[in-house]
Design a protein around this motif. Sequence first.
Motif, PDB file in Angstrom:
ATOM      1  N   LEU A  29     -14.668 -16.045   2.811  1.00  0.00           N
ATOM      2  CA  LEU A  29     -13.560 -15.562   1.995  1.00  0.00           C
ATOM      3  C   LEU A  29     -14.066 -14.951   0.692  1.00  0.00           C
ATOM      4  O   LEU A  29     -14.855 -15.549  -0.021  1.00  0.00           O
ATOM      5  N   GLY A  30     -13.612 -13.738   0.395  1.00  0.00           N
ATOM      6  CA  GLY A  30     -13.953 -13.078  -0.855  1.00  0.00           C
ATOM      7  C   GLY A  30     -12.819 -13.215  -1.859  1.00  0.00           C
ATOM      8  O   GLY A  30     -11.640 -13.084  -1.504  1.00  0.00           O
ATOM      9  N   LEU A  31     -13.159 -13.474  -3.100  1.00  0.00           N
ATOM     10  CA  LEU A  31     -12.149 -13.742  -4.128  1.00  0.00           C
ATOM     11  C   LEU A  31     -11.171 -12.574  -4.299  1.00  0.00           C
ATOM     12  O   LEU A  31      -9.966 -12.779  -4.461  1.00  0.00           O
ATOM     13  N   LEU A  32     -11.663 -11.341  -4.257  1.00  0.00           N
ATOM     14  CA  LEU A  32     -10.785 -10.196  -4.475  1.00  0.00           C
ATOM     15  C   LEU A  32      -9.825  -9.978  -3.316  1.00  0.00           C
ATOM     16  O   LEU A  32      -8.776  -9.351  -3.477  1.00  0.00           O
ATOM     17  N   ASP A  33     -10.164 -10.480  -2.132  1.00  0.00           N
ATOM     18  CA  ASP A  33      -9.260 -10.367  -0.994  1.00  0.00           C
ATOM     19  C   ASP A  33      -8.273 -11.522  -0.931  1.00  0.00           C
ATOM     20  O   ASP A  33      -7.183 -11.381  -0.366  1.00  0.00           O
ATOM     21  N   ALA A  34      -8.635 -12.664  -1.499  1.00  0.00           N
ATOM     22  CA  ALA A  34      -7.767 -13.840  -1.434  1.00  0.00           C
ATOM     23  C   ALA A  34      -6.423 -13.570  -2.102  1.00  0.00           C
ATOM     24  O   ALA A  34      -5.391 -14.120  -1.710  1.00  0.00           O
ATOM     25  N   GLU A  35      -6.433 -12.719  -3.135  1.00  0.00           N
ATOM     26  CA  GLU A  35      -5.184 -12.390  -3.828  1.00  0.00           C
ATOM     27  C   GLU A  35      -4.200 -11.708  -2.890  1.00  0.00           C
ATOM     28  O   GLU A  35      -2.989 -11.860  -3.018  1.00  0.00           O
ATOM     29  N   CYS A  36      -4.729 -10.946  -1.937  1.00  0.00           N
ATOM     30  CA  CYS A  36      -3.875 -10.146  -1.055  1.00  0.00           C
ATOM     31  C   CYS A  36      -3.396 -10.906   0.174  1.00  0.00           C
ATOM     32  O   CYS A  36      -2.248 -10.768   0.586  1.00  0.00           O
ATOM     33  N   HIS A  37      -4.275 -11.688   0.793  1.00  0.00           N
ATOM     34  CA  HIS A  37      -3.875 -12.319   2.055  1.00  0.00           C
ATOM     35  C   HIS A  37      -4.305 -13.772   2.157  1.00  0.00           C
ATOM     36  O   HIS A  37      -4.577 -14.280   3.243  1.00  0.00           O
ATOM     37  N   GLY A  38      -4.383 -14.429   1.011  1.00  0.00           N
ATOM     38  CA  GLY A  38      -4.645 -15.863   1.018  1.00  0.00           C
ATOM     39  C   GLY A  38      -5.983 -16.214   1.631  1.00  0.00           C
ATOM     40  O   GLY A  38      -6.985 -15.573   1.339  1.00  0.00           O
ATOM     41  N   PHE A  39      -5.989 -17.212   2.492  1.00  0.00           N
ATOM     42  CA  PHE A  39      -7.234 -17.702   3.074  1.00  0.00           C
ATOM     43  C   PHE A  39      -7.592 -17.020   4.390  1.00  0.00           C
ATOM     44  O   PHE A  39      -8.577 -17.367   5.023  1.00  0.00           O
ATOM     45  N   SER A  40      -6.787 -16.062   4.814  1.00  0.00           N
ATOM     46  CA  SER A  40      -7.036 -15.379   6.076  1.00  0.00           C
ATOM     47  C   SER A  40      -8.008 -14.222   5.885  1.00  0.00           C
ATOM     48  O   SER A  40      -8.059 -13.613   4.812  1.00  0.00           O
ATOM     49  N   CYS A  41      -8.802 -13.909   6.901  1.00  0.00           N
ATOM     50  CA  CYS A  41      -9.705 -12.765   6.842  1.00  0.00           C
ATOM     51  C   CYS A  41      -8.906 -11.467   6.837  1.00  0.00           C
ATOM     52  O   CYS A  41      -7.814 -11.394   7.412  1.00  0.00           O
ATOM     53  N   ALA A  42      -9.474 -10.447   6.208  1.00  0.00           N
ATOM     54  CA  ALA A  42      -8.798  -9.155   6.150  1.00  0.00           C
ATOM     55  C   ALA A  42      -8.539  -8.604   7.538  1.00  0.00           C
ATOM     56  O   ALA A  42      -7.505  -7.986   7.797  1.00  0.00           O
ATOM     57  N   SER A  43      -9.491  -8.833   8.445  1.00  0.00           N
ATOM     58  CA  SER A  43      -9.354  -8.295   9.807  1.00  0.00           C
ATOM     59  C   SER A  43      -8.219  -8.958  10.573  1.00  0.00           C
ATOM     60  O   SER A  43      -7.761  -8.435  11.582  1.00  0.00           O
ATOM     61  N   ASN A  44      -7.753 -10.123  10.107  1.00  0.00           N
ATOM     62  CA  ASN A  44      -6.673 -10.829  10.773  1.00  0.00           C
ATOM     63  C   ASN A  44      -5.323 -10.599  10.104  1.00  0.00           C
ATOM     64  O   ASN A  44      -4.321 -11.187  10.500  1.00  0.00           O
ATOM     65  N   THR A  45      -5.280  -9.749   9.097  1.00  0.00           N
ATOM     66  CA  THR A  45      -4.042  -9.483   8.384  1.00  0.00           C
ATOM     67  C   THR A  45      -3.251  -8.410   9.115  1.00  0.00           C
ATOM     68  O   THR A  45      -3.722  -7.286   9.284  1.00  0.00           O
ATOM     69  N   THR A  46      -2.057  -8.750   9.554  1.00  0.00           N
ATOM     70  CA  THR A  46      -1.241  -7.794  10.298  1.00  0.00           C
ATOM     71  C   THR A  46      -0.413  -6.908   9.370  1.00  0.00           C
ATOM     72  O   THR A  46      -0.065  -5.788   9.723  1.00  0.00           O
ATOM     73  N   ASP A  47      -0.103  -7.403   8.183  1.00  0.00           N
ATOM     74  CA  ASP A  47       0.662  -6.632   7.212  1.00  0.00           C
ATOM     75  C   ASP A  47      -0.299  -5.765   6.406  1.00  0.00           C
ATOM     76  O   ASP A  47      -0.917  -6.215   5.452  1.00  0.00           O
ATOM     77  N   THR A  48      -0.447  -4.505   6.807  1.00  0.00           N
ATOM     78  CA  THR A  48      -1.418  -3.621   6.153  1.00  0.00           C
ATOM     79  C   THR A  48      -1.071  -3.335   4.697  1.00  0.00           C
ATOM     80  O   THR A  48      -1.947  -2.959   3.917  1.00  0.00           O
ATOM     81  N   SER A  49       0.193  -3.506   4.315  1.00  0.00           N
ATOM     82  CA  SER A  49       0.572  -3.258   2.928  1.00  0.00           C
ATOM     83  C   SER A  49      -0.063  -4.280   1.993  1.00  0.00           C
ATOM     84  O   SER A  49      -0.225  -4.030   0.795  1.00  0.00           O
ATOM     85  N   LYS A  50      -0.440  -5.443   2.538  1.00  0.00           N
ATOM     86  CA  LYS A  50      -1.056  -6.490   1.736  1.00  0.00           C
ATOM     87  C   LYS A  50      -2.584  -6.459   1.799  1.00  0.00           C
ATOM     88  O   LYS A  50      -3.246  -7.153   1.040  1.00  0.00           O
ATOM     89  N   LEU A  51      -3.108  -5.666   2.718  1.00  0.00           N
ATOM     90  CA  LEU A  51      -4.547  -5.680   2.948  1.00  0.00           C
ATOM     91  C   LEU A  51      -5.324  -5.269   1.701  1.00  0.00           C
ATOM     92  O   LEU A  51      -6.330  -5.874   1.357  1.00  0.00           O
ATOM     93  N   TYR A  52      -4.844  -4.262   1.006  1.00  0.00           N
ATOM     94  CA  TYR A  52      -5.508  -3.797  -0.206  1.00  0.00           C
ATOM     95  C   TYR A  52      -4.503  -3.799  -1.360  1.00  0.00           C
ATOM     96  O   TYR A  52      -4.371  -2.819  -2.088  1.00  0.00           O
ATOM     97  N   CYS A  53      -3.810  -4.906  -1.515  1.00  0.00           N
ATOM     98  CA  CYS A  53      -2.718  -4.971  -2.485  1.00  0.00           C
ATOM     99  C   CYS A  53      -3.206  -4.806  -3.919  1.00  0.00           C
ATOM    100  O   CYS A  53      -2.460  -4.383  -4.792  1.00  0.00           O
ATOM    101  N   ASN A  54      -4.451  -5.145  -4.212  1.00  0.00           N
ATOM    102  CA  ASN A  54      -4.917  -5.123  -5.601  1.00  0.00           C
ATOM    103  C   ASN A  54      -5.876  -3.979  -5.897  1.00  0.00           C
ATOM    104  O   ASN A  54      -6.484  -3.949  -6.961  1.00  0.00           O
ATOM    105  N   GLY A  55      -6.042  -3.047  -4.959  1.00  0.00           N
ATOM    106  CA  GLY A  55      -6.961  -1.954  -5.223  1.00  0.00           C
ATOM    107  C   GLY A  55      -6.702  -0.743  -4.344  1.00  0.00           C
ATOM    108  O   GLY A  55      -6.705  -0.851  -3.114  1.00  0.00           O
ATOM    109  N   LEU A  56      -6.439   0.411  -4.962  1.00  0.00           N
ATOM    110  CA  LEU A  56      -6.252   1.636  -4.192  1.00  0.00           C
ATOM    111  C   LEU A  56      -7.576   2.093  -3.605  1.00  0.00           C
ATOM    112  O   LEU A  56      -7.658   2.534  -2.466  1.00  0.00           O
ATOM    113  N   TRP A  57      -8.648   1.997  -4.404  1.00  0.00           N
ATOM    114  CA  TRP A  57     -10.015   2.292  -3.958  1.00  0.00           C
ATOM    115  C   TRP A  57     -10.845   1.033  -4.086  1.00  0.00           C
ATOM    116  O   TRP A  57     -10.760   0.308  -5.076  1.00  0.00           O
TER     117      TRP A  57
END
Length: 220
Positions: A29-57
């Motif tokens: 788990l990476g800290l910058l991704d935890a803000e967007c999808h909690g404890f789940s891996c990015a690859s397991n996130t089905t809601d793409t709007s939350k995948l990069y919620c804290n960064g456009l780039w």
Amino acid sequence: NSDVGTTLIAPSSMFSTGKNTTDGKCNNLGLLDAECHGFSCASNTTDTSKLYCNGLWRFQTCEDSDPETRNEEYIYNHVANAASAGLDLVYVELSNFASGSAKDTSTNNLAAISEMYVTDSLIGRIGSLLAHRSGLTAEDWLFVVTSDGNNLYRKSLYFISEFNHGAPVALKQPTGNTTILDVFPTVVEWLKLSTADAALYGGSILGICSQSGRTVAQGC
């Protein structure tokens, strides 16, 4: 905040990799991704709007025995591109510094000195970039440099500067026990965002204050 165009430039360890374990948690788990999808891996996130919620780039820097030397040009170029694209907030994280003491001539200490000079160069180049851009546009840039202080509440390095009309503006440097908790409310105030969330995390607005609807150097 969806209204703020944000660029994240950080080591790969700050982003989630791998797959979810049987308990549904990411095994890396990476800290910058935890803000967007909690404890789940990015690859397991089905809601793409939350995948990069804290960064456009989002850009990953390398992590090896000589990270900052290898990353200086990479980081600088992405900061320059983000500024040119009109993004509002650029976050850069440096990590894995070598350690040593002033009287130590060991290889580790020489590496620490080298990384210090490279980082100083990077900070200077970014400052020059922002000064130049503010001279060509009507933008005001706030430049904050801080250390992690080992934890949220421990005193940490804190340097702040504004760039406006092609030159740096001398801001009142914070004194006392500054912590990284002070960064968030300061940035929120600078960007004129809602302060509701800032109050939840504590911290103080440092180096700037608000006057007649414009953020200016502290001391008014």
